[in-house]
Design an enzyme around this catalytic site. Structure first.
Site, mmCIF file in Angstrom:
data_model
loop_
_atom_site.group_PDB
_atom_site.id
_atom_site.type_symbol
_atom_site.label_atom_id
_atom_site.label_comp_id
_atom_site.label_asym_id
_atom_site.label_seq_id
_atom_site.Cartn_x
_atom_site.Cartn_y
_atom_site.Cartn_z
ATOM 1 N N MET A 120 -8.712 8.171 8.806
ATOM 2 C CA MET A 120 -8.974 8.816 7.395
ATOM 3 C C MET A 120 -10.192 9.921 7.423
ATOM 4 O O MET A 120 -11.030 9.800 6.768
ATOM 5 C CB MET A 120 -9.298 7.855 6.555
ATOM 6 C CG MET A 120 -8.329 6.852 6.287
ATOM 7 S SD MET A 120 -8.815 5.238 5.543
ATOM 8 C CE MET A 120 -9.870 4.332 6.509
ATOM 9 N N ASP A 149 0.756 -1.284 -0.128
ATOM 10 C CA ASP A 149 -0.131 0.034 0.060
ATOM 11 C C ASP A 149 1.055 1.282 0.056
ATOM 12 O O ASP A 149 2.241 1.307 0.071
ATOM 13 C CB ASP A 149 -1.038 0.118 1.333
ATOM 14 C CG ASP A 149 -2.071 -0.892 1.197
ATOM 15 O OD1 ASP A 149 -2.288 -1.405 -0.010
ATOM 16 O OD2 ASP A 149 -2.856 -1.103 2.211
ATOM 17 N N LYS A 190 -3.745 3.028 -2.372
ATOM 18 C CA LYS A 190 -5.009 3.841 -2.335
ATOM 19 C C LYS A 190 -5.059 4.710 -1.556
ATOM 20 O O LYS A 190 -4.723 5.038 -0.328
ATOM 21 C CB LYS A 190 -6.370 2.940 -1.749
ATOM 22 C CG LYS A 190 -6.782 1.595 -2.650
ATOM 23 C CD LYS A 190 -7.795 0.936 -2.148
ATOM 24 C CE LYS A 190 -8.330 -0.030 -2.976
ATOM 25 N NZ LYS A 190 -9.298 0.434 -4.160
#
Length: 269
Positions: A187, A51, A73
């Protein structure tokens, strides 16, 4: 003076067989937070599908012959589709390779590890879960903020601030506010204003302490301490950006008493 000997990996670690996929948590960012099992996987992998938040320092611990494939991502940027990532893992395993799917934090804490594990199982691929140290706990600890502390809380809520897919239910932030429990957000920087507004509408005290920990557990770690009613404004003023962990609740208060003596406290925004 004799050099201090390096510590060998434990001899009883499981064998990484060809054709297997190991879903590995890389921890919160500091390479020192890798588990022995994660390091073992990196040193035996044929290919590492990693990632965006996995650092070069961690990737450098893999055996030199291992192929690295980026599958990051990042919000607001072109990203690999989740189904394509999983299909790649299945295809690599069917090539009889030792495959590490390397994720920041823990694969099963907002890391889509559960989705990948389910699809690997459906494809008949043997896999192993290697838990990692999630940033929501480690990042706060590095900043001097305990997720739980006696006298402050007997529980904690881990939540993602990322907008949900259309077929998923959104979190009821007003209801979460009424629990009185500390909330640790992943996030959430982009939607902080929306989340804060709903928490306040749900009855949360505007003076509730808030900490925003950027790039937690790395040399660039920075912490902003503010209040619920001011955190959106202060985050913009100080240029807070992802990746960041946000803690909301009385657990933030202990940082004031620890930060001057805490060796890995990072900087204050």
């Amino acid at each position: 003076m004799n050099a201090r000997p390096s510590l060998p990996l434990a001899s009883n670690l499981p064998t990484f067989e060809p054709g297997q996929v190991w879903l590995v948590g890389a921890g919160a960012g500091d390479p020192g937070l890798l588990t022995l099992l994660a390091l073992h996987a990196l040193q035996h992998a044929d290919v590492i599908v990693h990632d965006a938040l996995v650092s070069d320092e961690i990737l450098a611990l893999a055996r030199p012959q291992a192929r690295r494939e980026f599958a990051g991502k990042r919000g607001g940027h072109p990203s690999a589709h989740q189904d394509d990532i999983t299909e790649s893992l299945i295809d690599l395993a069917r090539q009889n390779l030792r495959v590490v799917r390397l994720k920041g934090g823990d694969p099963f804490v907002f890391g889509r590890g559960g989705e990948e594990a389910a699809q690997l199982a459906a494809a008949g691929i043997n896999f192993r879960i290697v838990p990692g140290v999630t940033s929501g706990l480690a990042g706060l600890a590095y900043a001097g903020i305990p997720a739980t502390t006696r006298g402050a809380n007997r529980g904690v809520i881990l939540a993602t601030g990322h907008s949900c897919a259309k077929d998923e239910e959104s979190l009821d932030w007003r209801q979460l506010a009424q629990t009185g429990l500390p909330i640790i957000l992943y996030m959430a920087i982009k939607r902080l204003d929306v989340i804060v507004g709903e928490l306040l509408d749900g009855g949360a005290d505007p003076q509730t302490p808030v900490a925003i920990v950027e790039e937690a557990t790395t040399p660039r770690q920075r912490t902003l301490v503010t209040t619920l009613e001011n955190c959106t404004r202060d985050a913009k003023t100080h240029g807070c950006a992802a990746p960041a962990i946000i803690a909301i609740g009385a657990i933030v208060n202990l940082r004031e008493h620890l930060q001057d003596f805490l060796l890995n406290a990072g900087t204050q925004a």
